[in-house]
Design a protein around this motif. Structure first.
Motif: not given
Length: 238
Positions: A69-79, A173-175, A191-193, A218-223
């Motif tokens: 399913s569409l994944p939720e970003p690593a950190e809950t919520g969007l900034q 911003v999401y991770v 998902y973010v859209m 690093d595979d952890r990227v702030q988008i």
């Protein structure tokens, strides 16, 4: 509706439906069979993993062995924030959007070369822990990717490098963690859209998005996704 926005909406429905026919999609979007078929071919060229099912009741499916399913970003919520304007100096890739896949092999080499030449860049914003920032124009006819660092002023640009000045702008911003392939990033993007739509916000595909890493590889990227409408910077924070 602009073509770019329509293609994004078609892509989102493709991932949501997983299996569909051209006629179903054409009816849903109010376009002809031929037009929808062209959209699907464009999505395929852009890397969306479409699979054509043969037979009388055939159609298209998403070729995705994980069927997730569409994944939720690593950190809950969007900034939601406003990032002040800044200067970026680095190395670039600029190709037709349909050639996106060729950039996947070029990006790591771009970052490696930038890292080896980092001392050539004048006026870096940070002289200690380096933030590696990419400016990305990725949803239009041209794919433009600049791998660089923030600088406080643009001095003499080293040979083979370029600069970009971005104004103060609002972002969501999401991770993103994990794979950086088209399928992985597109699912996070969709998902973010969806989350932005629920908040009454809209993505601006004509503006540069950002990718921010604390270390290379690093595979952890702030988008950072640019928001279409303007806001009062005093209402938000970075």
């Amino acid at each position: 509706m602009p073509k770019t926005e329509r293609i994004l909406k078609v892509m989102q429905r493709v991932y949501e439906k997983q299996t569909f026919t051209v006629s179903q999609m054409a009816e849903e979007f109010g376009v002809s069979y031929r037009t929808m078929l062209r959209y699907l071919h464009e999505l395929s060229e852009l890397g969306v993993p479409l699979y054509a099912n043969e037979g009388r009741h055939g159609g298209y499916s998403i070729l995705n062995a994980r069927q997730r399913s569409l994944p939720e970003p690593a950190e809950t919520g969007l900034q939601r924030l406003v990032k002040p304007g800044f200067h970026l100096v680095g190395m670039e890739i600029k190709v037709p959007f349909t050639a996106y896949y060729m950039t996947q092999a070029l990006k790591p080499k771009l970052w490696t070369e930038l890292s080896s030449r980092i001392q050539e860049i004048r006026y870096p914003r940070s002289t200690r822990g380096q933030d590696w920032i990419a400016a990305v124009l990725s949803r239009g006819p041209v794919y433009h990717y600049i791998a660089g660092i923030e600088v406080t002023a643009i001095g003499t640009i080293p040979p083979g490098m370029t600069s970009l000045t971005l104004p103060t702008r609002e972002y969501i911003v999401y991770v993103h963690e994990g794979g950086t392939g088209r399928e992985d990033t597109d699912q996070s993007f969709i998902y973010v859209m969806q989350q932005m739509k629920q908040r009454g916000l809209h993505y601006n595909p004509e503006m540069y998005g950002l990718e921010r890493r604390s270390r290379l590889g690093d595979d952890r990227v702030q988008i950072y996704i640019p928001v279409a409408h303007s806001v009062n910077p005093g209402d938000l924070h970075e």
